[in-house]
Design a protein around this motif. Sequence first.
Motif, PDB file in Angstrom:
ATOM      1  N   THR A 161      38.768  24.036 -41.233  1.00 40.21           N
ATOM      2  CA  THR A 161      38.809  22.811 -40.435  1.00 40.21           C
ATOM      3  C   THR A 161      40.240  22.501 -40.039  1.00 40.21           C
ATOM      4  OG1 THR A 161      36.883  21.916 -41.547  1.00 40.21           O
ATOM      5  CG2 THR A 161      38.286  20.353 -40.399  1.00 40.21           C
ATOM      6  N   ARG A 162      40.452  22.403 -38.765  1.00 38.70           N
ATOM      7  CA  ARG A 162      41.762  21.971 -38.288  1.00 38.70           C
ATOM      8  C   ARG A 162      41.833  20.459 -38.417  1.00 38.70           C
ATOM      9  NH1 ARG A 162      41.804  25.391 -32.726  1.00 38.70           N
ATOM     10  NH2 ARG A 162      42.638  27.362 -33.519  1.00 38.70           N
ATOM     11  N   GLU A 163      42.907  19.987 -39.008  1.00 40.88           N
ATOM     12  CA  GLU A 163      43.023  18.556 -39.238  1.00 40.88           C
ATOM     13  C   GLU A 163      43.369  17.813 -37.959  1.00 40.88           C
ATOM     14  OE1 GLU A 163      44.626  17.308 -43.388  1.00 40.88           O
ATOM     15  OE2 GLU A 163      45.881  18.951 -42.665  1.00 40.88           O
ATOM     16  N   GLY A 164      42.731  16.660 -37.787  1.00 41.13           N
ATOM     17  CA  GLY A 164      43.148  15.739 -36.757  1.00 41.13           C
ATOM     18  C   GLY A 164      44.300  14.893 -37.266  1.00 41.13           C
ATOM     19  N   LEU A 165      44.912  14.137 -36.384  1.00 37.59           N
ATOM     20  CA  LEU A 165      46.074  13.338 -36.737  1.00 37.59           C
ATOM     21  C   LEU A 165      45.836  11.867 -36.411  1.00 37.59           C
ATOM     22  CD1 LEU A 165      48.981  15.520 -35.282  1.00 37.59           C
ATOM     23  CD2 LEU A 165      48.212  15.417 -37.653  1.00 37.59           C
ATOM     24  N   ARG A 166      46.302  11.018 -37.292  1.00 35.32           N
ATOM     25  CA  ARG A 166      46.427   9.591 -36.987  1.00 35.32           C
ATOM     26  C   ARG A 166      47.916   9.308 -36.917  1.00 35.32           C
ATOM     27  NH1 ARG A 166      42.226   5.558 -38.975  1.00 35.32           N
ATOM     28  NH2 ARG A 166      41.397   6.456 -37.056  1.00 35.32           N
ATOM     29  N   VAL A 167      48.373   8.775 -35.792  1.00 39.89           N
ATOM     30  CA  VAL A 167      49.805   8.643 -35.523  1.00 39.89           C
ATOM     31  C   VAL A 167      50.151   7.168 -35.363  1.00 39.89           C
ATOM     32  CG1 VAL A 167      51.713   9.398 -34.074  1.00 39.89           C
ATOM     33  CG2 VAL A 167      49.679  10.843 -34.300  1.00 39.89           C
ATOM     34  N   THR A 168      51.243   6.753 -36.012  1.00 40.81           N
ATOM     35  CA  THR A 168      51.753   5.395 -35.868  1.00 40.81           C
ATOM     36  C   THR A 168      53.221   5.477 -35.478  1.00 40.81           C
ATOM     37  OG1 THR A 168      50.262   4.613 -37.606  1.00 40.81           O
ATOM     38  CG2 THR A 168      52.060   3.155 -36.972  1.00 40.81           C
ATOM     39  N   THR A 169      53.581   4.804 -34.399  1.00 40.95           N
ATOM     40  CA  THR A 169      54.982   4.717 -33.998  1.00 40.95           C
ATOM     41  C   THR A 169      55.220   3.338 -33.423  1.00 40.95           C
ATOM     42  OG1 THR A 169      56.727   5.587 -32.558  1.00 40.95           O
ATOM     43  CG2 THR A 169      54.459   5.864 -31.805  1.00 40.95           C
ATOM     44  N   GLY A 170      56.116   2.580 -34.036  1.00 50.95           N
ATOM     45  CA  GLY A 170      56.322   1.207 -33.613  1.00 50.95           C
ATOM     46  C   GLY A 170      55.032   0.413 -33.757  1.00 50.95           C
ATOM     47  N   THR A 171      54.612  -0.220 -32.670  1.00 56.80           N
ATOM     48  CA  THR A 171      53.378  -1.000 -32.695  1.00 56.80           C
ATOM     49  C   THR A 171      52.181  -0.197 -32.196  1.00 56.80           C
ATOM     50  OG1 THR A 171      53.875  -1.853 -30.474  1.00 56.80           O
ATOM     51  CG2 THR A 171      54.642  -3.159 -32.352  1.00 56.80           C
ATOM     52  N   LEU A 172      52.371   1.094 -31.878  1.00 58.01           N
ATOM     53  CA  LEU A 172      51.287   1.927 -31.361  1.00 58.01           C
ATOM     54  C   LEU A 172      50.618   2.702 -32.491  1.00 58.01           C
ATOM     55  CD1 LEU A 172      52.930   3.431 -28.153  1.00 58.01           C
ATOM     56  CD2 LEU A 172      51.391   1.475 -28.303  1.00 58.01           C
ATOM     57  N   ARG A 173      49.296   2.852 -32.381  1.00 57.40           N
ATOM     58  CA  ARG A 173      48.543   3.658 -33.331  1.00 57.40           C
ATOM     59  C   ARG A 173      47.446   4.375 -32.558  1.00 57.40           C
ATOM     60  NH1 ARG A 173      47.281   2.398 -39.390  1.00 57.40           N
ATOM     61  NH2 ARG A 173      45.778   4.017 -39.903  1.00 57.40           N
ATOM     62  N   PHE A 174      47.345   5.689 -32.736  1.00 57.35           N
ATOM     63  CA  PHE A 174      46.349   6.450 -31.994  1.00 57.35           C
ATOM     64  C   PHE A 174      45.971   7.699 -32.779  1.00 57.35           C
ATOM     65  CE2 PHE A 174      50.606   7.460 -30.465  1.00 57.35           C
ATOM     66  CZ  PHE A 174      50.670   8.833 -30.621  1.00 57.35           C
ATOM     67  N   ASP A 175      44.847   8.311 -32.363  1.00 58.35           N
ATOM     68  CA  ASP A 175      44.355   9.534 -32.988  1.00 58.35           C
ATOM     69  C   ASP A 175      44.544  10.716 -32.040  1.00 58.35           C
ATOM     70  OD1 ASP A 175      43.475   8.475 -35.427  1.00 58.35           O
ATOM     71  OD2 ASP A 175      41.647   7.719 -34.488  1.00 58.35           O
ATOM     72  N   ALA A 176      44.708  11.885 -32.621  1.00 62.89           N
ATOM     73  CA  ALA A 176      44.832  13.119 -31.845  1.00 62.89           C
ATOM     74  C   ALA A 176      43.966  14.185 -32.492  1.00 62.89           C
ATOM     75  CB  ALA A 176      46.289  13.581 -31.786  1.00 62.89           C
ATOM     76  N   ALA A 177      43.249  14.928 -31.666  1.00 64.68           N
ATOM     77  CA  ALA A 177      42.360  15.985 -32.152  1.00 64.68           C
ATOM     78  C   ALA A 177      42.957  17.354 -31.837  1.00 64.68           C
ATOM     79  CB  ALA A 177      40.990  15.858 -31.490  1.00 64.68           C
ATOM     80  N   PRO A 178      42.613  18.382 -32.611  1.00 65.90           N
ATOM     81  CA  PRO A 178      43.129  19.728 -32.321  1.00 65.90           C
ATOM     82  C   PRO A 178      42.758  20.174 -30.909  1.00 65.90           C
ATOM     83  CG  PRO A 178      42.100  19.675 -34.481  1.00 65.90           C
ATOM     84  CD  PRO A 178      41.765  18.372 -33.818  1.00 65.90           C
ATOM     85  N   SER A 179      43.712  20.774 -30.215  1.00 68.02           N
ATOM     86  CA  SER A 179      43.450  21.263 -28.864  1.00 68.02           C
ATOM     87  C   SER A 179      42.502  22.454 -28.913  1.00 68.02           C
ATOM     88  CB  SER A 179      44.762  21.677 -28.201  1.00 68.02           C
ATOM     89  OG  SER A 179      44.523  22.379 -27.005  1.00 68.02           O
TER      90      SER A 179
END
Length: 574
Positions: free
Chosen positions: A402-420
């Motif tokens: 399983t390729r891990e997805g990412l939860r990203v936080t930078t400043g006030t932004l928060r978003f998810d990223a899935a493997p390409s």
Amino acid sequence: MTVDRGAHRARGTAQAAAEAVELLVTDPDGPGGAVVVVDLHGVSIACRGRAVLEHRIDVGEHTPMYTASLAKIVTALAVHRAVDDGAFTRDATLDRWFPELAGASSITVAHLLQHRSGLPEYHALRLLAGHHVEDRLTPADVIGLVAGMSPWFAAGSRVSYNNTNYAVLAEIVAREAGTSWSEAVRRAVLAPVGATDGGVRDDPGWTVAGMAGCYVPAGAGSWRRSLQGCTSVGDGGLWLSPADLAALLRALLVPDGALGPAVAALSHVDPLPDGSVPALASGCTTGATAGHRWFGGLAEFVGAKAELRVYPDDGLAVAVVANTAASPVGAAVDRAVIAATGWRSADSPDSPDSPDSPDSPEAPEVPELEHGPAPSGWWIGATGGAWRFEASAEGEGTREGTREGLRVTTGTLRFDAAPSPDGHGWVVGARPSVRIGWHGAELVVRDGTAELARLRPGPSVPVDAATLAAVAGHHECPSARTTLVVSVAPPDGSITAGVTVRRGSLPPEPGEVLGLDERGPTVVIATSWGLLRLTADGLRGVAVLGRAEGVPLVRIGRGDGSHDSDGSDGGGTR
């Protein structure tokens, strides 16, 4: 049969603009944008989405839109035209106009143009002073913020992108012209090229009829309207309609046209003392795509984003503008260039798997991003931002696991990223044109081929309670005429809990201790607005905001920084 080359190319640019605007704006009832494609045979403009959400007004060819730092290109053109007219020379030093600036006698107009002055970044100073990022400043405010502060490096010794340079240049041109900055720009650049819809702001209350709103996401598919291009002049403050952008692009494609030799001077870069030639030219960046030379700029501010790219040898220019920074502007530029030329990018949406196919003979010289292991913990950007990565549920099953997805936080932004799907990094779910991936030991964030951030691991050495307590207290920032107050709650088993930072007169904000940087050694604290690096003895430090080199801090009071005897934070704002 005789082929009308002009008509054929015009159909190609029209298709390029139409394809790119569909990628730029997917919701026609949301914030909008425009794509402008220009060559020596014609102009194509495609618009989509809303200019004003509240009144359901669409973006049109004559809708003035905020173009943020693309203003630096217009400012540089105005400076070069003033030089050509004999108003001053590129070697003129700043003490002619601003003797109050430290180092003014050694900083030249050329240093300002190519970001080599060493002047402090005024955006960092105003944020530390408690200004909001959307507050509007005048040129006098900018000069006042940097006056008396020592340069960060010797003028001409290196390059550091800096908004102060262009605010100062605008004031020079206005003083020499004996008029307002807006009128000086109209005479020198906008009127000669035929741009009549927009203009530049040199008055905080300036507006122009029909201007688009600027929008930021407010959650659950809703939008909040930000202020209208809230920045000073010269480095920002520019409003252009798609038709205005087309007029400017036409002029930039013809070096001996309406703007004369100023166009050629725009992309000229002087070598540094070590002989290297950086990419930053006069108000723009230079580069090459598959061997094709270009110059242009990428701009982003609260509620707005734009990119401009000119391929002078190929007779092609593209500009994209949107009234929300959430739009995939970089990918839209790539799409337009691909559609108009046939060049292909491995990072561009819908590009073929093989860039060497017959219909795509060349590929841009942009290294592919690799998937690699999922990053975790804190990473620090070259521009001072802190990014936190955690595993998310956005993974996918493969034969290898399983390729891990990412939860990203930078400043006030928060978003998810899935493997390409193609194995090149991770794709951000909310903005599919944005990818995160590995380039060597660094993490890179790209929108199409436009690089948004380059990250390295943050400090990982734990901070003990005594060292953390040593950095608490009041830290003076004389250049911003304010203090920062670092408060640390008593240790409760988790010493990173309870750290707050107060800047100027703003309420306290949470901070997170990333660790101890052994190079200092310094304690590194992340906030929503930037990084604090405080020495372990608590006496000195710097604040890093955006591209700022580092604003010096000196502690003036010990203790937990919880309050002052008079109930204030001990600092003032301008």
